[in-house]
Design a protein around this motif. Sequence first.
Motif, PDB file in Angstrom:
ATOM      1  N   ILE A 142       0.828  -1.210   0.000  1.00 47.87           N
ATOM      2  CA  ILE A 142       0.000   0.000   0.000  1.00 47.87           C
ATOM      3  C   ILE A 142       0.860   1.256   0.000  1.00 47.87           C
ATOM      4  O   ILE A 142       0.649   2.187  -0.785  1.00 47.87           O
ATOM      5  N   LEU A 143       1.857   1.295   0.897  1.00 47.71           N
ATOM      6  CA  LEU A 143       2.694   2.487   0.996  1.00 47.71           C
ATOM      7  C   LEU A 143       3.532   2.704  -0.262  1.00 47.71           C
ATOM      8  O   LEU A 143       3.742   3.828  -0.695  1.00 47.71           O
ATOM      9  N   ALA A 144       4.025   1.598  -0.843  1.00 38.04           N
ATOM     10  CA  ALA A 144       4.820   1.735  -2.064  1.00 38.04           C
ATOM     11  C   ALA A 144       3.981   2.235  -3.222  1.00 38.04           C
ATOM     12  O   ALA A 144       4.478   2.973  -4.089  1.00 38.04           O
ATOM     13  N   ALA A 145       2.702   1.853  -3.264  1.00 38.34           N
ATOM     14  CA  ALA A 145       1.825   2.365  -4.315  1.00 38.34           C
ATOM     15  C   ALA A 145       1.488   3.832  -4.096  1.00 38.34           C
ATOM     16  O   ALA A 145       1.349   4.599  -5.056  1.00 38.34           O
ATOM     17  N   ARG A 198       4.692   0.066  -8.571  1.00 37.02           N
ATOM     18  CA  ARG A 198       3.284   0.287  -8.931  1.00 37.02           C
ATOM     19  C   ARG A 198       2.422  -0.897  -8.465  1.00 37.02           C
ATOM     20  O   ARG A 198       2.882  -2.023  -8.349  1.00 37.02           O
ATOM     21  N   PHE A 199       1.168  -0.605  -8.248  1.00 33.18           N
ATOM     22  CA  PHE A 199       0.214  -1.603  -7.758  1.00 33.18           C
ATOM     23  C   PHE A 199      -0.213  -2.522  -8.895  1.00 33.18           C
ATOM     24  O   PHE A 199      -0.576  -2.060  -9.983  1.00 33.18           O
ATOM     25  N   THR A 200      -0.153  -3.838  -8.664  1.00 32.29           N
ATOM     26  CA  THR A 200      -0.586  -4.820  -9.655  1.00 32.29           C
ATOM     27  C   THR A 200      -1.503  -5.843  -8.990  1.00 32.29           C
ATOM     28  O   THR A 200      -1.470  -6.034  -7.771  1.00 32.29           O
ATOM     29  N   LEU A 214      -1.438  -7.979  -5.305  1.00 36.89           N
ATOM     30  CA  LEU A 214      -2.599  -7.992  -4.417  1.00 36.89           C
ATOM     31  C   LEU A 214      -3.034  -9.419  -4.110  1.00 36.89           C
ATOM     32  O   LEU A 214      -3.378  -9.743  -2.963  1.00 36.89           O
ATOM     33  N   LEU A 215      -3.021 -10.302  -5.105  1.00 39.16           N
ATOM     34  CA  LEU A 215      -3.401 -11.698  -4.891  1.00 39.16           C
ATOM     35  C   LEU A 215      -2.450 -12.380  -3.919  1.00 39.16           C
ATOM     36  O   LEU A 215      -2.876 -13.129  -3.025  1.00 39.16           O
ATOM     37  N   ALA A 216      -1.150 -12.126  -4.066  1.00 41.35           N
ATOM     38  CA  ALA A 216      -0.176 -12.720  -3.155  1.00 41.35           C
ATOM     39  C   ALA A 216      -0.391 -12.240  -1.724  1.00 41.35           C
ATOM     40  O   ALA A 216      -0.313 -13.029  -0.764  1.00 41.35           O
ATOM     41  N   VAL A 217      -0.704 -10.972  -1.554  1.00 40.47           N
ATOM     42  CA  VAL A 217      -0.931 -10.436  -0.213  1.00 40.47           C
ATOM     43  C   VAL A 217      -2.216 -10.999   0.382  1.00 40.47           C
ATOM     44  O   VAL A 217      -2.272 -11.322   1.579  1.00 40.47           O
ATOM     45  N   ILE A 218      -3.259 -11.155  -0.446  1.00 41.93           N
ATOM     46  CA  ILE A 218      -4.522 -11.707   0.055  1.00 41.93           C
ATOM     47  C   ILE A 218      -4.326 -13.150   0.544  1.00 41.93           C
ATOM     48  O   ILE A 218      -4.836 -13.545   1.592  1.00 41.93           O
ATOM     49  N   LEU A 219      -3.571 -13.933  -0.210  1.00 43.92           N
ATOM     50  CA  LEU A 219      -3.292 -15.302   0.219  1.00 43.92           C
ATOM     51  C   LEU A 219      -2.515 -15.317   1.526  1.00 43.92           C
ATOM     52  O   LEU A 219      -2.763 -16.147   2.418  1.00 43.92           O
ATOM     53  N   SER A 220      -1.566 -14.400   1.664  1.00 49.38           N
ATOM     54  CA  SER A 220      -0.786 -14.330   2.903  1.00 49.38           C
ATOM     55  C   SER A 220      -1.663 -13.929   4.084  1.00 49.38           C
ATOM     56  O   SER A 220      -1.595 -14.529   5.167  1.00 49.38           O
ATOM     57  N   ILE A 221      -2.515 -12.938   3.880  1.00 51.09           N
ATOM     58  CA  ILE A 221      -3.395 -12.495   4.959  1.00 51.09           C
ATOM     59  C   ILE A 221      -4.390 -13.587   5.331  1.00 51.09           C
ATOM     60  O   ILE A 221      -4.739 -13.766   6.506  1.00 51.09           O
ATOM     61  N   GLY A 222      -4.865 -14.348   4.326  1.00 51.93           N
ATOM     62  CA  GLY A 222      -5.783 -15.441   4.634  1.00 51.93           C
ATOM     63  C   GLY A 222      -5.158 -16.467   5.554  1.00 51.93           C
ATOM     64  O   GLY A 222      -5.795 -16.930   6.516  1.00 51.93           O
ATOM     65  N   GLY A 223      -3.925 -16.825   5.306  1.00 53.19           N
ATOM     66  CA  GLY A 223      -3.236 -17.747   6.208  1.00 53.19           C
ATOM     67  C   GLY A 223      -3.019 -17.152   7.580  1.00 53.19           C
ATOM     68  O   GLY A 223      -3.127 -17.850   8.603  1.00 53.19           O
TER      69      GLY A 223
END
Length: 279
Positions: free
Chosen positions: A145-148, A157-159, A163-172
Amino acid sequence: FADAEGYFAACTTDNTVNSSLSEPLYVPVKFHDLPTEKNGSNSSDAEKTPKKPRVRFSNIMEIRQLPSSHALEAKLSRMSYPTVKEQESILKTVGKLTAAQVAKISFFFCFVWFLANFSYQEALSDTQVAIVNILSSTSGLFTLILAAVFPSNSGDRFTLSKLLAVILSIGGVVLVNLSGSEKSAGKDTIGSLWSLVGAMLYAVYIVMIKRKVDREDKLDIPMFFGFVGLFNLLLLWPGFFLLHYTGFEAFEFPSKLIWMCIVINGLIGTVLSEFLWLW
């Protein structure tokens, strides 16, 4: 340009007192049209032919010298790519931060670094180590978020893949946190909050230092951490008495065993791990 020697001689005699360069002086040059012939036979041809302006150069000249700090970069910009690759050692010295510049950056980041580590240590005292480590890994989300928001280059830049990789990490992280919070919900909640605060501060730390230092070979990392430790030692020691008199944490001199644990944790758990992480 015919009278260049006389012009520079005059400049040398006039500027002996003031060594700095004068302000640039621009004189507009008026372009005159080509004279048309008086013959009536050629007047019609001259009207059909577009008039071409003549180029005239002003005799006013000025020599500007680049600062010495840009000399090496200017030299490299005029060299061919194979030649530059052969002199990579020279290329690495371009823009290398001095000790004073590294100290200035370290002074700015020592407080963020201290608060991030303080949050991590507080989280360890309030919840399980596994949960703290996993929640600390959520710094990737805050870094994204901060880098974007504050990009330092095009790679920040945000891709959607990020985002998918971060969502998977947060889900775990959520699954592990829910499974661990069943034993002592209140205490684990406090520790989880400390871990998230530390993760956010780590994200601020790494994104902001990337904005300060655009290229990794410009920063001497051992020197950077040396200044960070020095500033923390010189500036933050009154915090011991502040925590003691407020009753948040009593201050007492540690035993030999605790001293040894503190030194080992400082060298391996903090300095070495932070050094490799930042590098």
